[in-house]
Scaffold this active site. Sequence first.
Site, PDB file in Angstrom:
ATOM      1  N   GLU A  66       0.821  -1.213   0.000  1.00  0.00           N
ATOM      2  CA  GLU A  66       0.000   0.000   0.000  1.00  0.00           C
ATOM      3  C   GLU A  66       0.856   1.264   0.000  1.00  0.00           C
ATOM      4  O   GLU A  66       0.536   2.246  -0.680  1.00  0.00           O
ATOM      5  CB  GLU A  66      -0.977   0.033   1.176  1.00  0.00           C
ATOM      6  CG  GLU A  66      -1.851   1.264   1.119  1.00  0.00           C
ATOM      7  CD  GLU A  66      -3.235   1.085   1.709  1.00  0.00           C
ATOM      8  OE1 GLU A  66      -3.999   2.067   1.646  1.00  0.00           O
ATOM      9  OE2 GLU A  66      -3.550   0.007   2.223  1.00  0.00           O
ATOM     10  N   THR A  67       1.956   1.256   0.726  1.00  0.00           N
ATOM     11  CA  THR A  67       2.841   2.417   0.751  1.00  0.00           C
ATOM     12  C   THR A  67       3.426   2.687  -0.633  1.00  0.00           C
ATOM     13  O   THR A  67       3.351   3.806  -1.156  1.00  0.00           O
ATOM     14  CB  THR A  67       3.976   2.207   1.770  1.00  0.00           C
ATOM     15  OG1 THR A  67       3.414   2.026   3.079  1.00  0.00           O
ATOM     16  CG2 THR A  67       4.937   3.379   1.782  1.00  0.00           C
TER      17      THR A  67
END
Length: 130
Positions: free
Chosen positions: A53-54
Amino acid sequence: MSDNTNLGALAGSMGIEITDEGSALPPTFHMPVAGNTQPYGALHGGATAVLVETAGSVIANRCVRANHHAVGIEVSVSHHRPATAGSVHATVSVAHAGSQLIVCEVVVVDDLGKRVATGRLTCMVVADRH
């Protein structure tokens, strides 16, 4: 490796860093296995999801128009093999960059280049709040 303060507090506490930021090359995201393991010593699947997600969010936000930003609305990760030492490294490709949705595919490999996981992040494009 470059400073990771722009990746957020969670990424910072997990040791996620980005290299090649601002260069012509696509960036690579790195995360140590140590400190991010499950009870059996392998990289925790949730840690891999945070990396996905980052990394996907950083790249998705490069695709938005002015005065907008991308926010994750769905993340999925398929785990292929355990990582038990060293670091894992994520690269991102944009599968779709529309005006409302951006979809990123994230490949996570170990220090030997063996694929550890494959992730997908879908982001919604929203207007900045003023």
